[in-house]
Scaffold this active site. Structure first.
Site, PDB file in Angstrom:
ATOM      1  N   ARG A  87      -9.674  -8.380 -12.216  1.00  0.00           N
ATOM      2  CA  ARG A  87      -9.178  -8.910 -11.172  1.00  0.00           C
ATOM      3  C   ARG A  87      -9.871 -10.175 -10.653  1.00  0.00           C
ATOM      4  O   ARG A  87     -10.295 -10.213  -9.478  1.00  0.00           O
ATOM      5  CB  ARG A  87      -8.377  -8.215  -9.882  1.00  0.00           C
ATOM      6  CG  ARG A  87      -7.576  -7.052 -10.671  1.00  0.00           C
ATOM      7  CD  ARG A  87      -6.764  -6.427  -9.512  1.00  0.00           C
ATOM      8  NE  ARG A  87      -5.546  -7.341  -9.508  1.00  0.00           N
ATOM      9  CZ  ARG A  87      -4.593  -6.971  -8.627  1.00  0.00           C
ATOM     10  NH1 ARG A  87      -4.577  -5.870  -7.896  1.00  0.00           N
ATOM     11  NH2 ARG A  87      -3.360  -7.752  -8.676  1.00  0.00           N
ATOM     12  N   PRO A  88     -10.462 -10.936 -11.404  1.00  0.00           N
ATOM     13  CA  PRO A  88     -11.329 -11.978 -10.926  1.00  0.00           C
ATOM     14  C   PRO A  88     -10.665 -13.169 -10.263  1.00  0.00           C
ATOM     15  O   PRO A  88      -9.376 -13.291 -10.203  1.00  0.00           O
ATOM     16  CB  PRO A  88     -11.651 -12.764 -12.322  1.00  0.00           C
ATOM     17  CG  PRO A  88     -10.558 -12.571 -13.260  1.00  0.00           C
ATOM     18  CD  PRO A  88     -10.089 -11.146 -13.102  1.00  0.00           C
TER      19      PRO A  88
ATOM     20  N   ASP B 249       4.003  -5.170 -14.076  1.00  0.00           N
ATOM     21  CA  ASP B 249       4.392  -3.985 -12.718  1.00  0.00           C
ATOM     22  C   ASP B 249       5.394  -3.112 -13.257  1.00  0.00           C
ATOM     23  O   ASP B 249       5.546  -2.252 -12.507  1.00  0.00           O
ATOM     24  CB  ASP B 249       4.822  -4.690 -11.457  1.00  0.00           C
ATOM     25  CG  ASP B 249       3.567  -5.695 -11.036  1.00  0.00           C
ATOM     26  OD1 ASP B 249       2.506  -5.270 -10.821  1.00  0.00           O
ATOM     27  OD2 ASP B 249       3.969  -6.988 -10.941  1.00  0.00           O
TER      28      ASP B 249
ATOM     29  N   LYS C 284       7.571  -7.844  -1.894  1.00  0.00           N
ATOM     30  CA  LYS C 284       6.093  -7.652  -1.161  1.00  0.00           C
ATOM     31  C   LYS C 284       5.346  -9.091  -1.799  1.00  0.00           C
ATOM     32  O   LYS C 284       4.703  -9.585  -0.843  1.00  0.00           O
ATOM     33  CB  LYS C 284       5.506  -6.522  -1.999  1.00  0.00           C
ATOM     34  CG  LYS C 284       3.852  -6.505  -1.765  1.00  0.00           C
ATOM     35  CD  LYS C 284       3.501  -5.203  -2.418  1.00  0.00           C
ATOM     36  CE  LYS C 284       3.200  -5.118  -3.770  1.00  0.00           C
ATOM     37  NZ  LYS C 284       1.940  -5.875  -4.266  1.00  0.00           N
ATOM     38  N   ASN C 285       5.415  -9.257  -3.151  1.00  0.00           N
ATOM     39  CA  ASN C 285       4.523 -10.202  -3.899  1.00  0.00           C
ATOM     40  C   ASN C 285       5.157 -11.839  -3.510  1.00  0.00           C
ATOM     41  O   ASN C 285       4.375 -12.677  -3.634  1.00  0.00           O
ATOM     42  CB  ASN C 285       4.320  -9.999  -5.103  1.00  0.00           C
ATOM     43  CG  ASN C 285       3.708  -8.942  -5.750  1.00  0.00           C
ATOM     44  OD1 ASN C 285       2.986  -8.341  -4.833  1.00  0.00           O
ATOM     45  ND2 ASN C 285       3.613  -8.410  -6.700  1.00  0.00           N
TER      46      ASN C 285
ATOM     47  N   ARG D 252      -5.603  -7.409  -2.342  1.00  0.00           N
ATOM     48  CA  ARG D 252      -5.831  -8.599  -3.249  1.00  0.00           C
ATOM     49  C   ARG D 252      -5.507 -10.059  -2.460  1.00  0.00           C
ATOM     50  O   ARG D 252      -6.073 -11.133  -2.821  1.00  0.00           O
ATOM     51  CB  ARG D 252      -5.071  -8.569  -4.464  1.00  0.00           C
ATOM     52  CG  ARG D 252      -4.800  -9.841  -5.499  1.00  0.00           C
ATOM     53  CD  ARG D 252      -5.999  -9.921  -6.442  1.00  0.00           C
ATOM     54  NE  ARG D 252      -5.629 -10.948  -7.230  1.00  0.00           N
ATOM     55  CZ  ARG D 252      -6.851 -11.518  -8.067  1.00  0.00           C
ATOM     56  NH1 ARG D 252      -7.988 -11.220  -7.832  1.00  0.00           N
ATOM     57  NH2 ARG D 252      -6.546 -12.606  -8.755  1.00  0.00           N
TER      58      ARG D 252
ATOM     59  N   CYS E   1      -4.992  -2.744  -6.324  1.00  0.00           N
ATOM     60  CA  CYS E   1      -5.087  -1.849  -7.311  1.00  0.00           C
ATOM     61  C   CYS E   1      -5.961  -1.937  -8.379  1.00  0.00           C
ATOM     62  O   CYS E   1      -6.426  -3.058  -8.669  1.00  0.00           O
ATOM     63  CB  CYS E   1      -3.691  -1.789  -7.792  1.00  0.00           C
ATOM     64  SG  CYS E   1      -2.329  -1.274  -6.761  1.00  0.00           S
TER      65      CYS E   1
ATOM     66  N   ARG F 224       2.220   1.437   0.130  1.00  0.00           N
ATOM     67  CA  ARG F 224       1.734  -0.187   0.136  1.00  0.00           C
ATOM     68  C   ARG F 224       2.769  -1.108  -0.407  1.00  0.00           C
ATOM     69  O   ARG F 224       2.889  -2.101   0.015  1.00  0.00           O
ATOM     70  CB  ARG F 224       0.655  -0.172  -0.760  1.00  0.00           C
ATOM     71  CG  ARG F 224      -0.756   0.505  -0.436  1.00  0.00           C
ATOM     72  CD  ARG F 224      -1.739   0.333  -1.371  1.00  0.00           C
ATOM     73  NE  ARG F 224      -1.944  -1.117  -1.478  1.00  0.00           N
ATOM     74  CZ  ARG F 224      -2.855  -1.754  -2.199  1.00  0.00           C
ATOM     75  NH1 ARG F 224      -3.839  -1.001  -2.790  1.00  0.00           N
ATOM     76  NH2 ARG F 224      -3.175  -3.003  -2.172  1.00  0.00           N
TER      77      ARG F 224
END
Ligand code: EPU
Length: 423
Positions: free
Chosen positions: A127-128, A310, A26-27, A98, A122, A403
């Protein structure tokens, strides 16, 4: 209770056995899809996982005028961003993942303008996006915040020497993509070293980009006037492979995991072995089995090549079955131990300290009940707990799990699990 997408009903106590193939990551797939914004020519991706986040990212690209053709049987996606009809992302879509923010760098580089809201994803911490914003500003973009949205423009991105305050994965990917079309050589220091960053760099190189050092903390990108068509295969999902390894271990099973890059899982393999799990490594395959009781351990979840954040929740669930007290430190996100309260509903004893350290006491006999997937990896951890628990575990909010994992119930069932998805 979360409302996302039905529930998984797991009947525990089955040992998992057999062979399973790992999906594309996914990532890695999400940034590779977004790279199509950098060229007018087709980008063809093979091995794209059929998961919700991929379809959301495809919808984002379509909203900008790209055509996205999806061939589910082949797991192939063809994206053509020949003419972009806009540079503003629809708010609701942008806020749902994201990776919407990954459009910022490519849009600025290609069109000189972009407008997008703060990204979603998520709920695991703040999460800046300051790494992305500062880096692009150093390259000559003017970025202002207005009503929760980022409005960005540039007369042309210039190369820069950029030091990242944190080796952000999304930040590194955003800047690397933007630098491909900037003038001159951009140097990104303290870059993320995750395999997904390397996969994106290799894909961009196939598109004609000149990138050196991906996979190390210093990446250099020599900007080009344009990029071209490319065909790439998405790397195997190391997090999914790790999940199957834990599923084998927690059920006392014996599973062959195919289509993996064992090196991407080094930290996980090391810890599994330390706990008494047998892991055999082959070129693109792992064999994971457990015949002995598990021992407690200590984990520091940190950026690659450290133990992946993760995998932290799934590993904590495994540690509920280990002899002794395991200590788990989460050093990436400031709010990623929320799952502990859900696992505790199954009988686990997990003490959370200062939001970032968990003490997991074991071994504990888990007993099925109804629990809630609070996010993607929490959901996965609860399914793993259900596999080990006595009786029936109902995991609500299964949409979170969809997801990121393709056909999870079917694939676990193929290994002997008793699991069904209920609307
Ligand atoms: N950070 C900053 N400033 C920034 C960006 C990040 O301080 O501008 C900090 C964050 O606060 C956090 C840390 O850096 O503490 C990590 O954030 P990063 O930006 O590296 O994470 P990400 O790019 O948002 C990706 C994965 C995550 C994974 C993390 C860490 C994607 C799409 N997501 O997120 O995956 O947990 O890297 O490895 O690549 C998941 O798949 O479930 C998931 C959450």
């Amino acid at each position: 209770m979360p409302s996302r997408g039905g529930r998984f009903v797991v009947r525990g106590g089955r040992r998992l056995r057999g062979e399973i193939r790992v999906s594309g990551a996914k990532n890695a797939a999400l940034p590779m899809m977004t790279s199509a914004l950098l060229t007018r020519e087709p980008v063809i991706l093979e091995g794209v996982p059929d998961i919700e986040d991929v379809h959301t990212q495809a919808a984002l690209l379509r909203s900008l005028g790209a055509t996205v053709e999806w061939e589910p049987a082949a797991h192939r996606m063809t994206i053509v961003a020949d003419t972009l009809t806009g540079a503003a992302l629809p708010t609701a879509l942008a806020q749902s993942v994201r990776t919407s923010f990954l459009c910022l760098g490519p849009l600025l580089a290609r069109t000189g303008t972009a407008a997008l809201s703060r990204p979603g994803g998520c709920n695991i911490g703040e999460r800046p996006v300051n790494v992305d914003v500062r880096g692009l500003a150093a390259m000559g973009a003017e970025i202002v915040q207005q009503d929760g949205a980022y409005i960005a423009q540039t007369r042309g991105l210039q190369s820069a020497a950029i030091y990242l305050d944190y080796p952000s994965v999304t930040g590194t990917e955003n800047l690397m993509m933007a630098a491909c079309l900037a003038e001159g050589t951009t140097v990104i220091k303290h870059a993320a070293c995750e395999p997904e960053v390397v996969a994106l760099a290799e894909h961009l190189t196939r598109m004609g980009a000149m990138i050196h050092g991906a996979g190390t903390p210093k990446i250099e990108v020599l900007g080009r006037e344009s990029l071209y068509s490319a065909r790439s295969r998405v790397i195997p999902d190391r997090l999914e492979a790790g999940m199957f390894a834990i599923a084998a271990a927690i059920t006392g099973g014996d599973v062959g995991i195919r289509d993996v890059v064992p090196e991407h899982l080094d930290a996980v393999t090391y810890k599994l072995r330390e706990c008494g799990v047998e892991v055999l490594e082959y070129e693109d395959r792992l064999e994971v089995r457990r015949r002995r009781p598990l021992r407690a351990t200590e984990i520091q979840a940190i950026h690659y090549p450290g133990f992946p954040t993760d995998m932290q929740a799934p590993f904590a669930v495994l540690m509920t079955q280990a002899q002794g007290t395991s200590v788990i430190h989460e050093r990436v996100f400031e709010n990623r131990l929320l799952y502990a309260a859900e696992v505790a509903k199954l009988g686990a004893r997990i003490d959370v300290e200062s939001q970032v350290t968990a003490h997991v006491h074991g071994p504990i006999r888990l007993r099925g009940t109804t629990v809630a997937a609070l996010d993607l990896r929490c959901g996965m951890a609860l399914v793993l707990a259900g596999l080990a628990a006595e009786g029936t575990t109902v995991v609500e909010g299964a949409g979170h799990i969809r997801r990121g994992y393709e056909q999870l119930p079917e694939r676990l069932v193929s290994l002997g699990a008793e699991l069904e998805a209920v609307a």
